[in-house]
Design an enzyme around this catalytic site. Structure first.
Site, mmCIF file in Angstrom:
data_model
loop_
_atom_site.group_PDB
_atom_site.id
_atom_site.type_symbol
_atom_site.label_atom_id
_atom_site.label_comp_id
_atom_site.label_asym_id
_atom_site.label_seq_id
_atom_site.Cartn_x
_atom_site.Cartn_y
_atom_site.Cartn_z
ATOM 1 N N LYS A 16 0.830 -1.191 0.000
ATOM 2 C CA LYS A 16 0.000 0.000 0.000
ATOM 3 C C LYS A 16 0.873 1.252 0.000
ATOM 4 C CE LYS A 16 -3.835 -2.017 2.651
ATOM 5 N NZ LYS A 16 -4.923 -1.764 1.693
ATOM 6 N N ARG A 73 -10.496 -11.198 1.550
ATOM 7 C CA ARG A 73 -11.392 -12.212 0.978
ATOM 8 C C ARG A 73 -10.787 -13.617 1.099
ATOM 9 N NH1 ARG A 73 -11.200 -9.040 -4.552
ATOM 10 N NH2 ARG A 73 -10.882 -7.425 -2.966
#
EC number: 3.4.11.1
Length: 483
Positions: free
Chosen positions: A264, A338
């Site tokens: 990130k 996920r």
């Protein structure tokens, strides 16, 4: 924080008496009595607040303070108006450094006193919440410690319900605000065990890497392998009704998310401690249910890990086998939530649930779509959708339904595995993430809450919100009432 009810409010009940007035109605009887005792003071002050939201203070009234707030015309006093007035009152009380207050606001036209009391307490508690403080030099702190309400029709039962809700919300916020070097997967497991020791109706099992491996949770292990902190699978049960099928809440518990090798940006990466907000909300809801003694069975399943960079971290292009047996090609290591949820959702099958809701700070795409007002949710089950919408409206914890059309599944096709974990482009990111999860939920009714935009406030004043704890508690109250 202490909350209470009174049928006979007075100036000497607390440091400050707060009186909400309508512009088109006479004062209530108790206020008229106080006005007469004070030679018409309240009516004089009311003339100085012509517009909704206008306030006027009067200090040193028999050694206490009086705050008048204009609520407009009775017909226009809505739930939205109530929210604004309560916010203004709370901020004023905190600014003036009052420790106690008696709040007398008019009844809403369309809602019950019980509902109104809950909303006022939840909002006041949200505004008075103070961040955990790790400073070595403390400024002299001040807290609003006690609020007594005058609200005809409200009961002690509704007061206790509201106190249970804010207790769950506060627990969620405290966990989410904790720095990641303290709130590790191990710490989350310890907090779950602590709940089981506080309440007889709660039991808990916390599983480590060896047990996770034995169950075949290759996706959870892949995310965790770059960190020295071992992963945890937390299985916590609230036993409120042994004869009913359980409701299961699955929480994403990524206690820090660097993005892995798909790293990130450095800007605001510190806020990635909030990536376990879904897990925090699950524990907050379970605590509230225990306090409320709801007659339901509730199971919380939390998949917790850190997503970090190291020589052993999972790589883009790696293929892992999930607990379901399905294989996943990891295109983006920053789509890790996920992956851990996939194994947790498969684990949920063993309990034959009534329905399952997963809660996750899953995608930045949902923030682009909905901002920080509404939580995005997806489900194919219309009955569950109606239940979520109803609970959201009643709790004022807003949601917005996003599509889960089969056509979006094409974005997950892989030439090497059963699926990829993220699309090759940035389109429909929150929807394709939910499509990925849907492949692990075919054996039960399921909904997905993407709380990436609503779980915390970003920036210098960053703070967890405690959402969607109010929504989920309201949903579970309806489940309890239907059994």
């Amino acid at each position: 924080m202490n909350y209470g009810l009174t049928h006979t409010p007075s100036l000497n009940m607390s440091e400050c008496l707060v009186l909400g007035v309508f512009s088109d109605l006479a004062l209530p009887d108790f206020a008229t009595a106080i006005d007469n005792e004070q030679q018409g003071l309240i009516k004089k002050l009311c003339q100085r607040v012509p517009e909704p939201g206008n306030t006027v203070w009067q200090t040193d009234v028999e050694g206490h303070s009086l705050l008048i707030i204009q609520c407009g015309k009775k017909e226009g006093f809505s739930a939205n108006s109530l929210q604004k007035r309560v916010g203004e009152i709370t901020e004023a009380l905190i600014k003036q450094r009052f420790s106690s207050a008696t709040v007398c606001l008019p009844r809403l036209n369309q809602e019950s006193s019980e509902w109104q009391l809950e909303q006022m307490i939840v909002q006041i508690d949200n505004l008075r919440y103070q961040l955990l403080d790790f400073k070595t030099k403390h400024a002299k702190s001040h807290k609003l410690e006690s609020v007594i309400f005058h609200l005809p029709g409200a009961t002690e039962k509704s007061l206790e319900m509201a106190k249970a809700i804010v207790s769950g919300v506060e627990f969620c916020r405290d966990l989410a605000n904790m720095p990641a070097n303290i709130c590790t997967p191990t710490y989350l497991g310890e907090q779950a065990i602590s709940l089981s020791k506080q309440f007889d109706q709660i039991s808990c099992q916390v599983m480590g890497p060896e047990e996770i491996k034995e169950m075949g949770m290759g996706a959870l292990l892949a995310v965790a392998q770059g960190s020295d902190q071992p992963p945890r699978l937390i299985d916590i049960h609230y036993h409120g009704n042994k004869n009913s099928a359980p409701v299961i809440l699955v929480g994403k518990g990524i206690t820090f998310d660097s993005g892995g090798l798909s790293i990130k940006p450095a800007n605001a990466m510190d806020e990635m401690k909030y990536d376990m907000s879904g897990a925090a909300s699950v524990l907050g809801v379970i605590k509230a249910c225990a306090l409320l003694k709801l007659p339901i069975n509730l199971i919380g399943i939390i998949a917790s890990a850190e997503n970090l960079i190291s020589g052993s971290a999972v790589k883009s292009g790696d293929i892992v086998t999930t607990m379901s047996g399905q294989t996943v090609e990891i295109i983006n290591t920053d789509a890790e939530g996920r992956l851990v949820l996939a194994d947790a959702l498969t684990y949920a099958e063993r309990y034959n649930p009534d329905f399952v809701i997963d809660i996750a700070t899953l995608t930045g795409a949902i923030i682009v779509a909905l901002g920080n007002i509404a939580t995005g949710y997806m489900t194919r089950d219309e009955q569950l959708a109606k239940s979520i919408e109803r609970a959201a409206n009643e709790s004022q914890d807003k949601v917005w339904r996003m599509p889960l059309d089969e056509a979006y599944q094409d974005a997950l096709e892989s030439p090497l595995a059963d699926m990829i974990n993220a699309g090759f482009d940035r389109s429909a990111g929150s929807i394709t993430a939910a499509c990925f999860l849907s492949r692990f939920t075919e054996k039960y009714r399921w909904a997905h809450l993407d709380i990436a935009g609503t779980a915390w406030i970003s920036g210098k004043k960053r703070n967890a919100t405690g959402r969607p704890v109010p929504l989920l508690i309201q949903l579970l109250r309806h489940v309890a009432n239907s059994r």
